[in-house]
Motif scaffolding. Structure first.
Motif, PDB file in Angstrom:
ATOM      1  N   MET A  83       0.815  -1.197   0.000  1.00  0.00           N
ATOM      2  CA  MET A  83       0.000   0.000   0.000  1.00  0.00           C
ATOM      3  C   MET A  83       0.861   1.265   0.000  1.00  0.00           C
ATOM      4  O   MET A  83       0.430   2.307  -0.443  1.00  0.00           O
ATOM      5  N   THR A  84       2.092   1.164   0.503  1.00  0.00           N
ATOM      6  CA  THR A  84       2.952   2.342   0.535  1.00  0.00           C
ATOM      7  C   THR A  84       4.186   2.205  -0.338  1.00  0.00           C
ATOM      8  O   THR A  84       5.016   3.100  -0.361  1.00  0.00           O
ATOM      9  N   LYS A  85       4.286   1.115  -1.054  1.00  0.00           N
ATOM     10  CA  LYS A  85       5.463   0.880  -1.874  1.00  0.00           C
ATOM     11  C   LYS A  85       5.556   1.927  -2.985  1.00  0.00           C
ATOM     12  O   LYS A  85       4.565   2.280  -3.616  1.00  0.00           O
ATOM     13  N   ASN A  86       6.742   2.444  -3.214  1.00  0.00           N
ATOM     14  CA  ASN A  86       7.042   3.436  -4.257  1.00  0.00           C
ATOM     15  C   ASN A  86       6.288   4.752  -4.070  1.00  0.00           C
ATOM     16  O   ASN A  86       6.026   5.459  -5.040  1.00  0.00           O
ATOM     17  N   ASN A  87       5.912   5.082  -2.835  1.00  0.00           N
ATOM     18  CA  ASN A  87       5.256   6.356  -2.556  1.00  0.00           C
ATOM     19  C   ASN A  87       6.183   7.250  -1.741  1.00  0.00           C
ATOM     20  O   ASN A  87       7.084   6.770  -1.055  1.00  0.00           O
ATOM     21  N   LYS A  88       5.925   8.546  -1.808  1.00  0.00           N
ATOM     22  CA  LYS A  88       6.709   9.496  -1.023  1.00  0.00           C
ATOM     23  C   LYS A  88       6.349   9.355   0.453  1.00  0.00           C
ATOM     24  O   LYS A  88       5.283   8.854   0.807  1.00  0.00           O
ATOM     25  N   GLN A  89       7.236   9.856   1.300  1.00  0.00           N
ATOM     26  CA  GLN A  89       7.024   9.751   2.745  1.00  0.00           C
ATOM     27  C   GLN A  89       5.769  10.511   3.179  1.00  0.00           C
ATOM     28  O   GLN A  89       5.052  10.071   4.081  1.00  0.00           O
ATOM     29  N   ALA A  90       5.474  11.626   2.552  1.00  0.00           N
ATOM     30  CA  ALA A  90       4.280  12.390   2.902  1.00  0.00           C
ATOM     31  C   ALA A  90       3.006  11.585   2.602  1.00  0.00           C
ATOM     32  O   ALA A  90       2.038  11.620   3.373  1.00  0.00           O
ATOM     33  N   THR A  91       3.001  10.842   1.506  1.00  0.00           N
ATOM     34  CA  THR A  91       1.857   9.996   1.164  1.00  0.00           C
ATOM     35  C   THR A  91       1.716   8.873   2.183  1.00  0.00           C
ATOM     36  O   THR A  91       0.606   8.549   2.621  1.00  0.00           O
ATOM     37  N   LYS A  92       2.822   8.315   2.583  1.00  0.00           N
ATOM     38  CA  LYS A  92       2.782   7.248   3.591  1.00  0.00           C
ATOM     39  C   LYS A  92       2.233   7.778   4.916  1.00  0.00           C
ATOM     40  O   LYS A  92       1.408   7.128   5.559  1.00  0.00           O
ATOM     41  N   ARG A  93       2.705   8.960   5.325  1.00  0.00           N
ATOM     42  CA  ARG A  93       2.198   9.560   6.567  1.00  0.00           C
ATOM     43  C   ARG A  93       0.706   9.832   6.485  1.00  0.00           C
ATOM     44  O   ARG A  93      -0.031   9.610   7.438  1.00  0.00           O
ATOM     45  N   ASN A  94       0.263  10.305   5.332  1.00  0.00           N
ATOM     46  CA  ASN A  94      -1.152  10.604   5.144  1.00  0.00           C
ATOM     47  C   ASN A  94      -1.988   9.328   5.238  1.00  0.00           C
ATOM     48  O   ASN A  94      -3.035   9.299   5.897  1.00  0.00           O
ATOM     49  N   ARG A  95      -1.542   8.278   4.613  1.00  0.00           N
ATOM     50  CA  ARG A  95      -2.277   7.007   4.667  1.00  0.00           C
ATOM     51  C   ARG A  95      -2.286   6.435   6.081  1.00  0.00           C
ATOM     52  O   ARG A  95      -3.285   5.884   6.533  1.00  0.00           O
ATOM     53  N   TYR A  96      -1.173   6.556   6.782  1.00  0.00           N
ATOM     54  CA  TYR A  96      -1.114   6.116   8.172  1.00  0.00           C
ATOM     55  C   TYR A  96      -2.122   6.895   9.012  1.00  0.00           C
ATOM     56  O   TYR A  96      -2.846   6.335   9.826  1.00  0.00           O
ATOM     57  N   SER A  97      -2.192   8.208   8.813  1.00  0.00           N
ATOM     58  CA  SER A  97      -3.113   9.058   9.563  1.00  0.00           C
ATOM     59  C   SER A  97      -4.563   8.673   9.297  1.00  0.00           C
ATOM     60  O   SER A  97      -5.380   8.594  10.224  1.00  0.00           O
ATOM     61  N   VAL A  98      -4.895   8.423   8.049  1.00  0.00           N
ATOM     62  CA  VAL A  98      -6.265   8.029   7.696  1.00  0.00           C
ATOM     63  C   VAL A  98      -6.597   6.680   8.309  1.00  0.00           C
ATOM     64  O   VAL A  98      -7.692   6.485   8.865  1.00  0.00           O
ATOM     65  N   LEU A  99      -5.687   5.750   8.235  1.00  0.00           N
ATOM     66  CA  LEU A  99      -5.914   4.417   8.798  1.00  0.00           C
ATOM     67  C   LEU A  99      -6.068   4.480  10.320  1.00  0.00           C
ATOM     68  O   LEU A  99      -6.967   3.850  10.893  1.00  0.00           O
ATOM     69  N   ALA A 100      -5.224   5.255  10.987  1.00  0.00           N
ATOM     70  CA  ALA A 100      -5.336   5.411  12.438  1.00  0.00           C
ATOM     71  C   ALA A 100      -6.664   6.059  12.812  1.00  0.00           C
ATOM     72  O   ALA A 100      -7.319   5.645  13.779  1.00  0.00           O
ATOM     73  N   SER A 101      -7.095   7.046  12.045  1.00  0.00           N
ATOM     74  CA  SER A 101      -8.377   7.704  12.302  1.00  0.00           C
ATOM     75  C   SER A 101      -9.537   6.736  12.112  1.00  0.00           C
ATOM     76  O   SER A 101     -10.509   6.739  12.882  1.00  0.00           O
ATOM     77  N   PHE A 102      -9.453   5.909  11.098  1.00  0.00           N
ATOM     78  CA  PHE A 102     -10.497   4.912  10.864  1.00  0.00           C
ATOM     79  C   PHE A 102     -10.613   3.953  12.048  1.00  0.00           C
ATOM     80  O   PHE A 102     -11.714   3.664  12.523  1.00  0.00           O
ATOM     81  N   TYR A 103      -9.467   3.466  12.533  1.00  0.00           N
ATOM     82  CA  TYR A 103      -9.488   2.562  13.688  1.00  0.00           C
ATOM     83  C   TYR A 103     -10.045   3.273  14.920  1.00  0.00           C
ATOM     84  O   TYR A 103     -10.859   2.709  15.660  1.00  0.00           O
ATOM     85  N   ASN A 104      -9.632   4.501  15.163  1.00  0.00           N
ATOM     86  CA  ASN A 104     -10.138   5.246  16.319  1.00  0.00           C
ATOM     87  C   ASN A 104     -11.644   5.473  16.213  1.00  0.00           C
ATOM     88  O   ASN A 104     -12.368   5.348  17.198  1.00  0.00           O
ATOM     89  N   PHE A 105     -12.126   5.792  15.019  1.00  0.00           N
ATOM     90  CA  PHE A 105     -13.556   5.969  14.813  1.00  0.00           C
ATOM     91  C   PHE A 105     -14.308   4.668  15.085  1.00  0.00           C
ATOM     92  O   PHE A 105     -15.343   4.659  15.747  1.00  0.00           O
TER      93      PHE A 105
END
Length: 126
Positions: free
Chosen positions: A1-23
């Protein structure tokens, strides 16, 4: 899911995933654990330190304006420093925009139909 992506994209996806779990945990699955809360994962996706800007002091701005030799450039710098105007707004001014104690900006960058900038009478006279 994060392969060949920039670090900012990875951080954004991590943030969305963490928010989904918290919700999910807060709305109906309290027994669920958030896998994004591990210290190792948080370190990997940690936000970088914010860049501290060096702000020019008032005395420096006054000195730059004072040392400007052409009246046009001095007026541009005065309007930008004292009125908070952008360079594009200053360059688009016309004599019709000059009101008694203010300037009318016809097409400001803020997206509004018009804005008013209050400046000193000394600047308006020049």
């Amino acid at each position: 899911m994060t392969k060949n992506n920039k670090q900012a994209t990875k951080r954004n996806r991590y943030s969305v995933l963490a928010s989904f779990y918290n919700f999910s945990i807060n709305t109906g699955f309290p027994a669920l654990t958030n896998p994004c809360n591990s210290s190792v994962i948080r370190k990997i996706f940690k936000r970088p330190q914010a860049i501290q800007w060096n702000i020019v002091g008032k005395e420096t701005v006054d000195e730059i304006i004072f040392r400007t030799t052409t009246q046009r450039n001095r007026l541009i710098l005065e309007l930008m420093a004292r009125g908070g105007m952008r360079i594009g707004e200053v360059l688009n001014l016309t004599p019709a925009d000059n009101q008694e104690r203010s300037l009318a900006i016809q097409k400001p960058k803020s997206g509004r139909t018009g804005e008013t900038v209050y400046v000193s009478r000394k600047i308006l006279v020049t």
